[in-house]
Design a protein around this motif. Structure first.
Motif, short mmCIF file in Angstrom:
data_model
loop_
_atom_site.label_atom_id
_atom_site.label_comp_id
_atom_site.label_asym_id
_atom_site.label_seq_id
_atom_site.Cartn_x
_atom_site.Cartn_y
_atom_site.Cartn_z
N VAL A 184 0.81 -1.22 0.00
CA VAL A 184 0.00 0.00 0.00
C VAL A 184 0.84 1.27 0.00
CG1 VAL A 184 -1.93 -1.13 1.13
CG2 VAL A 184 -0.17 -0.04 2.53
N TRP A 185 2.18 1.12 0.11
CA TRP A 185 3.02 2.31 0.19
C TRP A 185 3.58 2.73 -1.16
CZ3 TRP A 185 1.64 4.01 4.58
CH2 TRP A 185 1.42 3.15 5.65
N SER A 186 3.64 1.85 -2.14
CA SER A 186 4.25 2.22 -3.41
C SER A 186 3.21 2.42 -4.51
CB SER A 186 5.26 1.15 -3.84
OG SER A 186 4.63 -0.12 -3.94
N TRP A 187 2.54 1.37 -4.91
CA TRP A 187 1.57 1.49 -5.98
C TRP A 187 0.41 0.54 -5.73
CZ3 TRP A 187 0.86 -2.56 -9.74
CH2 TRP A 187 -0.16 -2.29 -10.64
N THR A 188 -0.80 1.03 -5.88
CA THR A 188 -2.00 0.24 -5.67
C THR A 188 -2.99 0.53 -6.79
OG1 THR A 188 -1.72 0.33 -3.28
CG2 THR A 188 -3.89 -0.27 -4.07
N VAL A 189 -3.72 -0.49 -7.22
CA VAL A 189 -4.78 -0.31 -8.20
C VAL A 189 -5.96 0.38 -7.52
CG1 VAL A 189 -6.44 -1.46 -9.70
CG2 VAL A 189 -4.08 -2.29 -9.57
N TYR A 190 -6.26 1.59 -7.93
CA TYR A 190 -7.41 2.30 -7.38
C TYR A 190 -8.66 2.05 -8.20
CZ TYR A 190 -4.47 4.81 -4.11
OH TYR A 190 -3.63 5.11 -3.09
N ARG A 191 -8.50 1.94 -9.51
CA ARG A 191 -9.65 1.70 -10.37
C ARG A 191 -9.42 0.42 -11.16
NH1 ARG A 191 -11.31 7.52 -13.08
NH2 ARG A 191 -11.60 8.69 -11.15
N ALA A 192 -10.35 -0.50 -11.03
CA ALA A 192 -10.32 -1.73 -11.80
C ALA A 192 -11.75 -2.06 -12.19
CB ALA A 192 -9.70 -2.87 -11.00
N GLY A 193 -12.00 -2.25 -13.47
CA GLY A 193 -13.38 -2.43 -13.90
C GLY A 193 -13.63 -3.62 -14.78
N ALA A 208 -7.96 0.47 -14.76
CA ALA A 208 -8.59 1.54 -15.53
C ALA A 208 -7.94 2.88 -15.20
CB ALA A 208 -10.10 1.59 -15.27
N GLU A 209 -6.65 2.97 -15.42
CA GLU A 209 -5.91 4.21 -15.17
C GLU A 209 -5.16 4.62 -16.43
OE1 GLU A 209 -6.04 6.12 -12.66
OE2 GLU A 209 -6.75 4.96 -10.97
N ALA A 273 9.37 1.89 -23.71
CA ALA A 273 8.05 1.27 -23.63
C ALA A 273 7.25 1.88 -22.48
CB ALA A 273 8.19 -0.24 -23.42
N ASP A 274 6.09 2.46 -22.79
CA ASP A 274 5.33 3.11 -21.73
C ASP A 274 3.85 2.81 -21.78
OD1 ASP A 274 4.29 4.66 -23.77
OD2 ASP A 274 5.32 6.49 -23.17
N SER A 275 3.38 2.02 -22.75
CA SER A 275 1.94 1.81 -22.81
C SER A 275 1.60 0.54 -23.57
CB SER A 275 1.25 3.01 -23.48
OG SER A 275 1.70 3.15 -24.82
N ILE A 276 0.52 -0.11 -23.11
CA ILE A 276 -0.11 -1.21 -23.85
C ILE A 276 -1.43 -0.64 -24.31
CG2 ILE A 276 -0.85 -3.61 -23.78
CD1 ILE A 276 0.79 -3.89 -21.20
N TRP A 277 -1.52 -0.26 -25.56
CA TRP A 277 -2.66 0.55 -25.98
C TRP A 277 -3.78 -0.29 -26.57
CZ3 TRP A 277 -3.38 5.57 -24.91
CH2 TRP A 277 -4.45 6.20 -25.51
N GLY A 278 -3.48 -1.24 -27.42
CA GLY A 278 -4.52 -1.86 -28.19
C GLY A 278 -5.04 -3.18 -27.66
N ASP A 279 -4.17 -4.19 -27.50
CA ASP A 279 -4.70 -5.52 -27.28
C ASP A 279 -3.64 -6.44 -26.72
OD1 ASP A 279 -6.66 -7.45 -27.38
OD2 ASP A 279 -6.26 -8.01 -29.45
#
Length: 460
Positions: A184-193, A208-209, A273-279
């Protein structure tokens, strides 16, 4: 279910006929806010289908309705989904179902938006049971049944913190597996849908960020670790992977309990590399193929990675810039995104297409390339040989926005950006037919009859 009117409709895929059964909810109502009155109307985010093909949803105040394809009629049902007492005045507007799933026991399991209750509904007896509220926040955004028979739910409201919870229909026990993150101190998923269950037992979760991660929960791995929860990030942006997870004994929540552990797979071998955009593509051999890019870079590049769950190895298999001869950092407008599906063809090859990086068309005039953007490329990676083939630019100066690979006819159907041209690419002759402008559509899909679909203006 349509938005914003909330009409329930049935579309016959064979004949194309559409039957509108009318709105399932009342019109938007004026709600008083600090800045004045606004029109408010929440719609359910899910529909359910039982074992006999009947469709269910929620209407005003959280009451159920049912549509029977045999009779072609929709009817209201008496059961009402659970909610916190004393808040009935709000139920007209936001007391709706957030998620449904059909259990192996024939029951329909649902989660509510207003208060985050889990419930079950028996389509045959009409009995609805409140199974409880797993976390203090509202909303149960997604429900799936895992291979172990448990119902998995994503709990947590819009500005809260996502939790993964389970319900066991056999024991009727509910368990909160905790916040989704390394600690909980470094990175946590706040939005997941979004969530999906794999036959292997793993549960896949979509964040979903802005810089989203694919999360995998493995119940078998959790059992080997002595119980509790274990989530694994298969592929995460480098910024989120900078801090390595602490050992199991060191990962604690502020209350002293165990937190979810993550194991990261960083995109090594290619800078930027900074994103997985499509699939993501799960191939027939079980390997997972990931298209990544650095799409905010004007002269960016994209690449294909392969993750093997059997060896836990993530490796770069294709530098797309090297394949097409357009290198990162060159003066030409870069191929900074793989916006299309990453799709396995009937020949076993993995197909995709490229799209411009940077800030899209309004920056084209500033690019140093004398003709702006040369156009997106189609490409195909062969896992058997490790070679990637450049299939060329189907439509000059247009990015490849979406594709579908038709192995039966040996063609690729696609859509471009930014003029939204629909094209057909022949894999044998490498000839392209542009069929015209079809409007804005994020994806192309082919049904089992061989008909290809996309959407245009106003959702058509």
């Amino acid at each position: 279910l349509s938005y914003p009117g909330g009409h329930f409709f049935a579309w016959n895929l064979l004949t194309g006929a559409v039957q509108d059964h009318g709105p399932t909810v009342s019109p938007p109502q004026p709600i008083r806010e600090p800045k004045g009155s606004v029109q408010l109307r929440y719609l359910p985010r899910a529909l359910a289908v039982d074992g006999r093909g009947r469709v269910y949803g929620t209407r005003d105040h959280g009451f159920l309705w049912r549509y029977d394809p045999q009779t072609g009629k929709a009817e209201p049902l008496p059961p009402q989904i659970p909610g916190a007492r004393g808040r009935e005045g709000d139920w007209l507007y936001n007391h709706v179902a957030d998620a449904f799933c059909l259990g192996k026991d024939g029951l329909i399991y649902g989660g509510t938006a207003a208060d985050g209750y889990l419930f079950s509904f028996d389509p045959e007896s009409g009995r609805l049971v409140n199974l409880g509220k797993p976390v203090r926040e509202s909303r149960l955004r997604s429900l799936v049944q895992g291979a172990d028979g448990r119902i998995y739910a994503l709990a947590g409201e819009e500005n809260g913190m996502a939790h993964l919870v389970t319900y066991d229909p056999q024991t009727r026990g509910m368990e909160d597996l905790g916040a989704i993150g390394p600690d909980v101190w470094s990175w946590t998923v706040y939005r997941a849908g979004a969530m999906a269950a794999h036959p292997s037992g793993r549960i896949f979760i979509g964040e979903a960020e802005r810089l989203s991660a694919l999360v995998v929960y493995d119940p078998a791995e959790a059992a080997r670790q002595g119980g509790g929860n274990r989530q694994v990030v298969v592929a995460a942006p480098e910024e989120k992977a900078a801090k390595a997870p602490a050992p199991l004994s060191q990962v604690k929540t502020p209350e002293g309990g165990a937190a979810a552990l993550f194991r990261y797979k960083v995109f090594d071998g290619w800078e930027g590399a900074d994103s997985i955009w499509g699939d993501l593509c799960v191939a027939r051999d079980g390997r997972v193929y990931v298209g990544v890019g650095n799409h905010l870079a004007v002269g960016g590049n994209s690449a294909l990675y392969c993750y093997d769950p059997r060896t836990d190895e993530l490796k770069l298999v294709a530098d797309i810039g090297q394949v097409i001869g357009q290198f990162q950092g060159s003066k030409a407008v870069g191929q900074g995104k793989i916006h299309t599906r990453v799709m396995e063809g009937s020949d076993g090859r993995i197909y995709g297409g490229t799209m411009m990086g940077g800030h899209y068309t309004y920056r084209l005039a500033d690019y140093a390339h004398p003709r702006g953007y040369p156009g997106g490329h189609l490409w195909a990676y062969d896992p058997a040989t490790g070679q990637t083939q450049d299939l060329g630019i189907p439509v000059p100066r247009e990015a490849v926005y979406s594709i579908w690979v038709d192995g039966r006819r040996n063609k690729i159907y696609g859509q471009t950006f930014h003029h939204h041209l629909f094209f057909v690419y022949d894999l044998e002759t490498r000839k392209v037919e542009v069929k015209g402008n079809v409007g804005v559509g994020e994806d192309v899909y082919m049904d089992t009859l061989g008909m290809v679909y996309t959407n245009g203006p106003w959702g058509n």
